[in-house]
Write a protein that holds these residues in place. Structure first.
Motif, PDB file in Angstrom:
ATOM      1  N   ARG A 129       0.840  -1.195   0.000  1.00  0.00           N
ATOM      2  CA  ARG A 129       0.000   0.000   0.000  1.00  0.00           C
ATOM      3  C   ARG A 129       0.876   1.246   0.000  1.00  0.00           C
ATOM      4  N   LEU A 130       0.371   2.306  -0.637  1.00  0.00           N
ATOM      5  CA  LEU A 130       1.086   3.564  -0.712  1.00  0.00           C
ATOM      6  C   LEU A 130       0.570   4.543   0.335  1.00  0.00           C
ATOM      7  N   GLY A 131       1.453   5.434   0.750  1.00  0.00           N
ATOM      8  CA  GLY A 131       1.044   6.522   1.612  1.00  0.00           C
ATOM      9  C   GLY A 131       0.822   6.114   3.060  1.00  0.00           C
ATOM     10  N   PRO A 132       0.727   7.097   3.901  1.00  0.00           N
ATOM     11  CA  PRO A 132       0.575   6.807   5.339  1.00  0.00           C
ATOM     12  C   PRO A 132      -0.766   6.175   5.692  1.00  0.00           C
ATOM     13  N   TRP A 133      -1.766   6.347   4.836  1.00  0.00           N
ATOM     14  CA  TRP A 133      -3.076   5.779   5.138  1.00  0.00           C
ATOM     15  C   TRP A 133      -3.336   4.473   4.393  1.00  0.00           C
ATOM     16  N   ARG A 134      -2.363   4.050   3.596  1.00  0.00           N
ATOM     17  CA  ARG A 134      -2.440   2.735   2.930  1.00  0.00           C
ATOM     18  C   ARG A 134      -3.737   2.548   2.160  1.00  0.00           C
ATOM     19  N   ILE A 135      -4.144   3.554   1.415  1.00  0.00           N
ATOM     20  CA  ILE A 135      -5.403   3.485   0.666  1.00  0.00           C
ATOM     21  C   ILE A 135      -5.183   2.886  -0.716  1.00  0.00           C
ATOM     22  N   VAL A 136      -4.121   3.306  -1.384  1.00  0.00           N
ATOM     23  CA  VAL A 136      -3.851   2.873  -2.749  1.00  0.00           C
ATOM     24  C   VAL A 136      -2.901   1.686  -2.715  1.00  0.00           C
ATOM     25  N   SER A 137      -3.253   0.640  -3.430  1.00  0.00           N
ATOM     26  CA  SER A 137      -2.396  -0.542  -3.474  1.00  0.00           C
ATOM     27  C   SER A 137      -1.413  -0.455  -4.635  1.00  0.00           C
ATOM     28  N   PHE A 138      -0.353  -1.204  -4.548  1.00  0.00           N
ATOM     29  CA  PHE A 138       0.591  -1.316  -5.651  1.00  0.00           C
ATOM     30  C   PHE A 138       1.005  -2.767  -5.829  1.00  0.00           C
ATOM     31  N   ASP A 139       1.463  -3.067  -7.019  1.00  0.00           N
ATOM     32  CA  ASP A 139       1.935  -4.413  -7.374  1.00  0.00           C
ATOM     33  C   ASP A 139       3.090  -4.193  -8.356  1.00  0.00           C
ATOM     34  N   SER A 140       4.301  -4.213  -7.843  1.00  0.00           N
ATOM     35  CA  SER A 140       5.472  -3.830  -8.639  1.00  0.00           C
ATOM     36  C   SER A 140       6.376  -5.002  -8.955  1.00  0.00           C
ATOM     37  N   TRP A 141       7.037  -4.896 -10.111  1.00  0.00           N
ATOM     38  CA  TRP A 141       7.977  -5.925 -10.570  1.00  0.00           C
ATOM     39  C   TRP A 141       9.352  -5.330 -10.805  1.00  0.00           C
ATOM     40  N   GLY A 142      10.355  -6.095 -10.488  1.00  0.00           N
ATOM     41  CA  GLY A 142      11.708  -5.720 -10.832  1.00  0.00           C
ATOM     42  C   GLY A 142      11.985  -6.032 -12.286  1.00  0.00           C
ATOM     43  N   GLN A 143      13.175  -5.685 -12.736  1.00  0.00           N
ATOM     44  CA  GLN A 143      13.517  -5.809 -14.152  1.00  0.00           C
ATOM     45  C   GLN A 143      13.935  -7.223 -14.537  1.00  0.00           C
ATOM     46  N   GLY A 144      14.178  -8.067 -13.571  1.00  0.00           N
ATOM     47  CA  GLY A 144      14.586  -9.433 -13.877  1.00  0.00           C
ATOM     48  C   GLY A 144      16.091  -9.585 -13.862  1.00  0.00           C
ATOM     49  N   THR A 145      16.545 -10.715 -13.384  1.00  0.00           N
ATOM     50  CA  THR A 145      17.966 -11.034 -13.397  1.00  0.00           C
ATOM     51  C   THR A 145      18.121 -12.468 -13.894  1.00  0.00           C
ATOM     52  N   LEU A 146      19.031 -12.669 -14.819  1.00  0.00           N
ATOM     53  CA  LEU A 146      19.169 -13.959 -15.483  1.00  0.00           C
ATOM     54  C   LEU A 146      20.032 -14.913 -14.664  1.00  0.00           C
ATOM     55  N   VAL A 147      19.499 -16.092 -14.443  1.00  0.00           N
ATOM     56  CA  VAL A 147      20.240 -17.175 -13.795  1.00  0.00           C
ATOM     57  C   VAL A 147      20.412 -18.290 -14.817  1.00  0.00           C
ATOM     58  N   THR A 148      21.654 -18.656 -15.067  1.00  0.00           N
ATOM     59  CA  THR A 148      21.952 -19.720 -16.010  1.00  0.00           C
ATOM     60  C   THR A 148      22.727 -20.813 -15.289  1.00  0.00           C
ATOM     61  N   VAL A 149      22.203 -22.022 -15.333  1.00  0.00           N
ATOM     62  CA  VAL A 149      22.844 -23.151 -14.662  1.00  0.00           C
ATOM     63  C   VAL A 149      23.324 -24.118 -15.729  1.00  0.00           C
TER      64      VAL A 149
END
Length: 121
Positions: free
Chosen positions: A99-119
């Motif tokens: 949630r954003l802000g001090p009153w937690r009214i607006v939600s968020f759902d964020s993603w990072g850019q990704g990191t490659l793992v190669t095995v």
């Protein structure tokens, strides 16, 4: 909320890697943080998720080999991966929901850019 993932790379089968993800932005509070992965030709899938209270869920493929943890004070989530297999090769994405802000009214759902793992086998 922006997420920055790091720690991917090339490792031999049986090796280990630790992924890190840092969340930044204006006032926010994070509920769940997680790691997902997407291999070529496959859909993105959950690897592990951890709640703000520390409740953890792992995909069956991660159980016993991967460990998710978080540092709430630093807004960071980690994924320690051991006994890596070639089938773990994928782009790993971190995710945060909250949630954003001090009153937690607006939600968020964020993603990072990704990191490659190669095995390698």
């Amino acid at each position: 909320v922006q997420l920055q993932a790091s720690g991917g790379g090339l490792v031999q089968a049986g090796g280990s890697l630790k992924l890190s993800c840092a969340a930044s932005g204006s006032t926010f509070s994070i509920d769940d943080m997680g790691w997902y992965r997407q291999a070529p030709g496959n859909q993105r899938e959950l690897v592990a998720i951890i709640s703000s209270s520390g409740t953890i869920n792992y995909a069956d493929s991660a159980k016993g080999r991967f460990t998710i943890s978080r540092d709430n004070a630093k807004n960071m989530v980690y994924l320690q991966m051991t006994s890596l297999k070639p089938e773990d090769t994928a782009v790993y994405y971190c995710n945060a929901k909250g949630r954003l802000g001090p009153w937690r009214i607006v939600s968020f759902d964020s993603w990072g850019q990704g990191t490659l793992v190669t095995v390698s086998s």
